[in-house]
Design an enzyme around this catalytic site. Structure first.
Site, mmCIF file in Angstrom:
data_model
loop_
_atom_site.group_PDB
_atom_site.id
_atom_site.type_symbol
_atom_site.label_atom_id
_atom_site.label_comp_id
_atom_site.label_asym_id
_atom_site.label_seq_id
_atom_site.Cartn_x
_atom_site.Cartn_y
_atom_site.Cartn_z
ATOM 1 N N CYS A 40 -9.807 27.950 24.128
ATOM 2 C CA CYS A 40 -9.577 29.200 24.845
ATOM 3 C C CYS A 40 -10.570 29.284 26.009
ATOM 4 C CB CYS A 40 -9.770 30.464 24.016
ATOM 5 S SG CYS A 40 -8.789 30.555 22.533
ATOM 6 N N ARG A 78 -8.268 24.659 28.755
ATOM 7 C CA ARG A 78 -8.882 25.022 27.473
ATOM 8 C C ARG A 78 -7.878 25.618 26.490
ATOM 9 N NH1 ARG A 78 -14.359 25.166 27.827
ATOM 10 N NH2 ARG A 78 -14.415 26.427 25.955
ATOM 11 N N TRP A 126 -5.795 29.256 23.103
ATOM 12 C CA TRP A 126 -5.374 28.122 22.268
ATOM 13 C C TRP A 126 -5.460 28.649 20.848
ATOM 14 C CZ3 TRP A 126 -7.166 24.955 18.338
ATOM 15 C CH2 TRP A 126 -6.511 23.733 18.185
ATOM 16 N N ASN A 176 -13.591 33.474 22.628
ATOM 17 C CA ASN A 176 -13.334 32.059 22.362
ATOM 18 C C ASN A 176 -14.194 31.678 21.163
ATOM 19 O OD1 ASN A 176 -13.072 29.250 22.468
ATOM 20 N ND2 ASN A 176 -14.675 29.052 24.002
ATOM 21 N N GLY A 177 -13.550 31.151 20.118
ATOM 22 C CA GLY A 177 -14.290 30.770 18.918
ATOM 23 C C GLY A 177 -13.553 31.237 17.686
ATOM 24 N N GLU A 190 -8.600 3.294 23.339
ATOM 25 C CA GLU A 190 -8.568 4.339 24.357
ATOM 26 C C GLU A 190 -7.186 4.389 25.024
ATOM 27 O OE1 GLU A 190 -10.022 6.861 24.911
ATOM 28 O OE2 GLU A 190 -9.667 7.418 26.978
ATOM 29 N N LYS A 237 -4.567 7.631 24.928
ATOM 30 C CA LYS A 237 -4.023 8.255 26.146
ATOM 31 C C LYS A 237 -2.510 8.404 26.040
ATOM 32 C CE LYS A 237 -6.918 9.533 27.416
ATOM 33 N NZ LYS A 237 -8.333 9.538 27.337
ATOM 34 N N GLU A 284 -1.500 11.050 23.342
ATOM 35 C CA GLU A 284 -1.786 12.468 23.577
ATOM 36 C C GLU A 284 -0.996 13.067 24.731
ATOM 37 O OE1 GLU A 284 -5.851 13.403 24.631
ATOM 38 O OE2 GLU A 284 -6.039 11.598 25.810
ATOM 39 N N HIS A 343 -2.309 -8.927 8.540
ATOM 40 C CA HIS A 343 -2.705 -8.270 7.291
ATOM 41 C C HIS A 343 -1.887 -7.009 7.051
ATOM 42 C CE1 HIS A 343 -5.970 -11.128 6.933
ATOM 43 N NE2 HIS A 343 -6.187 -10.939 8.223
ATOM 44 N N LYS A 396 -9.046 21.016 26.015
ATOM 45 C CA LYS A 396 -10.036 20.029 26.433
ATOM 46 C C LYS A 396 -11.328 20.082 25.619
ATOM 47 C CE LYS A 396 -11.708 17.528 30.281
ATOM 48 N NZ LYS A 396 -11.044 16.280 29.869
HETATM 49 C C1 F6R Z 1 -8.946 12.554 24.922
HETATM 50 C C2 F6R Z 1 -9.953 13.606 24.979
HETATM 51 C C3 F6R Z 1 -10.620 14.012 23.711
HETATM 52 C C4 F6R Z 1 -12.135 14.165 23.937
HETATM 53 C C5 F6R Z 1 -12.801 14.700 22.667
HETATM 54 C C6 F6R Z 1 -14.306 14.777 22.809
HETATM 55 O O1 F6R Z 1 -8.423 12.274 26.168
HETATM 56 O O2 F6R Z 1 -10.243 14.134 26.011
HETATM 57 O O3 F6R Z 1 -10.360 13.104 22.693
HETATM 58 O O4 F6R Z 1 -12.649 12.918 24.290
HETATM 59 O O5 F6R Z 1 -12.294 15.963 22.384
HETATM 60 O O6 F6R Z 1 -14.684 15.606 23.854
HETATM 61 P P1 F6R Z 1 -16.148 15.597 24.439
HETATM 62 O O7 F6R Z 1 -16.362 14.288 25.086
HETATM 63 O O8 F6R Z 1 -16.193 16.741 25.396
HETATM 64 O O9 F6R Z 1 -17.082 15.782 23.274
#
Ligand code: F6R
Length: 610
Positions: free
Chosen positions: A2, A31, A78, A104-105, A483, A487, A490, A506, A605
């Site tokens: 949020c 967010r 969110w 937020n929280g 990674e 990507k 998500e 395996h 995010k």
């Molecule tokens: C994926 C992504 C998330 C963040 C994760 C950690 O693209 O953005 O997986 O990497 O939420 O976030 P930080 O780095 O802010 O602790």
């Protein structure tokens, strides 16, 4: 998650405060974006406009900009407690409509507080945890307390995490705030002050900021800021806490790109260059701390965890140090293990991820030292660390991490090389030679993007019809593969799984049939021959094979159905040079499938709830 915003301004100082808050919320949409709302005080009354949907949808229904008033709060949500709905959208109010709150929280004890308030006759209008706070404040005001005192008493009763902004019709020029475990920043202006979950929200108006700390509470007016600690009751010297950020509004805008993610992928050469130039004596200090420690642990989540795996690899291969990277939400496993001779490296671009913060706290409580790698100055994780090395990627708005990953890896690489030099594995001349290789990385990344973007778009046409894909690598190629898979998963919503290529036999190869896509990360390292074997076993099952490899590997390229090529390079820089291609593949596949890569469903995010 949020995003919250508050703006208190003198009449006319900002032409349309409600519009300014709406624009700020747009900057925070990363967010959360399942519902949105604002509350404004006008002529002694609170007006609330809110609803389910993205900002532009709810704005076109209610016209946020047409709301008069100079004290405004706003929220983009969110959902945690209560499904996304008009009623659960923030702001929330009390029984009399004299209070409005955004949060937020998570208020962990909301259930018990709510029951007690209902018994007293309070009527609730949502399923959220947040609404209890406005009723609590109302309750204390009814008992005769002044609004700020009532707010403080209410906050003392709540348990959990919160960044809160609250307005009351009784004191129309004040926005009360409180912060614990969720980010909240004050933006200081001339005749106005902002509150927001993140800096880009008010970057257009000011770069003078105060990053609030846990347990801080207070209020802003257009011309004044009051902060105190709710536990110690000490007043904060506001001037001593002011910082100037060097981010610009342009950095937080799309600059002609259709999405922030694409812009941020293209920004990597600049972000890498600035990160490298910005590194100073903290690298030496961090290297010394790592060398002093008996054991090194690395905690992070998501993409940052993949950067953590890269660091684990670098430490093993460059100075030859054994370390252990773990997913930060699993921190409780280490409660009996962590001790005062250990060192934890906490990696978090936002510096606010709650799981990583909890891991950090556990190690600190057990006496360990903590180094963090973060992109956000003064955020919670750096503040609680013994030392922080900052990446200088600039604001990252797209939900999927891109430039923050490659800059984290760059910092790790410099650090691992420095450790190797300090402990004598590398001669100073070799160290300098390797560093000079690193200065060329931004150019290499630029070339890689230029040469491979159209190919990524072409591959996306094929991948967009697939339901599954494997990403395989060996050694340093494994975190790169992980990674890439994250990507795609998500933002394009395709099931993507990454694992060390040697594992296929395996189990996972059982799923492979004709045209099943398998992407190989082929590095110029000791594993190259083995990975060719793995390509062959997938070909033998008629898989659709895709590969990333450097120029001159023609024999391998011939075995692949689709190839991306990169300049020849030292294998250890490959997480920085290969990953942008995987980011582009995910981006174009998401777009081809009709999804907005900047706002993947169910994701936000910054994850500030456990
Ligand atoms: C994926 C992504 C998330 C963040 C994760 C950690 O693209 O953005 O997986 O990497 O939420 O976030 P930080 O780095 O802010 O602790």
């Amino acid at each position: 998650m949020c995003g919250i915003v508050g703006l208190a301004c003198l009449p006319g100082r900002i032409v349309n405060p409600a519009r300014a808050v709406r624009k700020s919320l747009e900057k925070l949409e990363y967010r959360g974006y399942d519902s949105v709302g604002i509350a404004v005080i006008f002529n002694g009354k609170i007006i609330i406009k809110k609803g389910r949907g993205k900002i532009h949808e709810v704005h076109s229904k209610f016209n946020f900009d047409g709301t008069p008033g100079n004290t405004v709060i706003g929220h983009t949500r969110w959902a945690t407690h209560g499904a996304p709905s008009d009623a659960n959208a923030h702001p929330h109010s009390d029984c009399l409509g004299t209070i409005a709150i955004v949060h937020n929280g998570i208020i962990k004890n909301f259930d018990e507080l709510k029951k007690a308030l209902i018994k007293k006759g309070h009527v609730f209008h949502s399923d959220t945890d947040t609404e209890v706070v406005s009723h609590l404040v109302e309750d204390f005001i009814r008992k005769g307390l002044k609004p700020y005192e009532a707010f403080k008493e209410a906050i003392k009763k709540v348990k959990g995490s919160y960044a809160i902004a609250l307005i009351t019709a009784y004191e129309p020029d004040k926005i009360f705030f409180a912060k614990k475990d969720s980010p909240l920043i004050i933006g200081l202006g001339d005749g106005f002050n902002f509150l927001a979950s993140d800096i880009p929200a008010f970057l257009e108006y000011t770069r003078r900021i105060i990053v609030l700390r846990d347990n801080e509470i207070g209020y802003i007016t257009p011309t004044n800021v009051v902060i105190e600690n709710i536990v110690t009751e000490e007043k904060v010297n506001v001037q001593s806490r002011v910082r100037i950020v060097n981010w610009t509004p342009e950095m937080a805008a799309k600059a002609g790109y259709p999405h922030f993610m694409l812009k941020e992928i293209h920004e990597q050469p600049r972000a890498l260059n600035e990160t490298l130039l910005g590194l100073g004596p903290e690298i030496n200090r961090a290297a010394e701390l790592i060398l002093k420690a008996d054991r090194v642990f690395i905690a992070a989540a998501g993409t940052s965890y993949h950067a953590g795996l890269v660091f684990e690899y670098y430490l093993a291969k460059l100075p030859g140090i054994m370390s252990h990277a773990f997913i930060s939400s699993e921190y409780s496993k280490y409660s009996k293990i962590a001790d005062s001779n250990d060192l934890l490296v906490a990696i978090s671009q936002s510096g606010e991820t709650i799981d990583t913060l909890m891991a950090l706290r556990l190690f600190k409580e057990n006496g360990a030292k903590v180094i963090s790698i973060s992109n956000v100055i003064d955020s919670a994780i750096p503040r609680e660390s013994d030392l922080t090395v900052y990446t200088r990627a600039g604001p990252e708005i797209g939900v999927a991490a891109t430039k923050t990953f490659t800059t984290q890896v760059l910092v790790e690489l410099v650090l691992a090389l420095k450790i190797a030099e300090l402990e004598g594995t590398l001669l100073p001349s070799e160290y300098n030679e390797k560093l000079s290789t690193l200065t060329k990385i931004p150019k290499v990344v630029e070339e890689v993007i230029l040469k491979n973007e159209a190919l990524a778009l072409q591959l996306a046409n094929t991948l967009s019809y697939k339901n599954n894909i494997y990403y395989l690598g060996r050694g340093l190629g494994v975190p790169i593969a992980k990674e890439g898979a994250l990507k795609l998963k998500e933002i394009a919503y395709i099931h993507a799984e990454a694992y060390p290529a040697g594992e296929s036999k395996h189990g996972p190869i059982a799923l492979v049939e004709k045209d099943f896509p398998v992407l190989f990360v082929v590095l110029d390292d000791e594993n190259k021959e083995s990975i060719v074997g793995n390509i062959m076993e997938m070909k033998a099952r008629n898989a659709y094979t895709i590969g990333l490899l450097t120029y001159g590997n023609d024999e391998i390229a011939e075995k692949l159905d689709f190839t991306f090529t990169l300049p020849r390079q030292e294998y250890f820089i490959s997480p920085i040079t290969y990953t942008p291609i995987l980011q582009l593949i995910a981006y174009y596949t998401a777009v081809k499938r009709g999804y907005d890569p900047d706002k993947p469903r169910n994701l936000a995010k910054t994850v500030t709830v456990e």
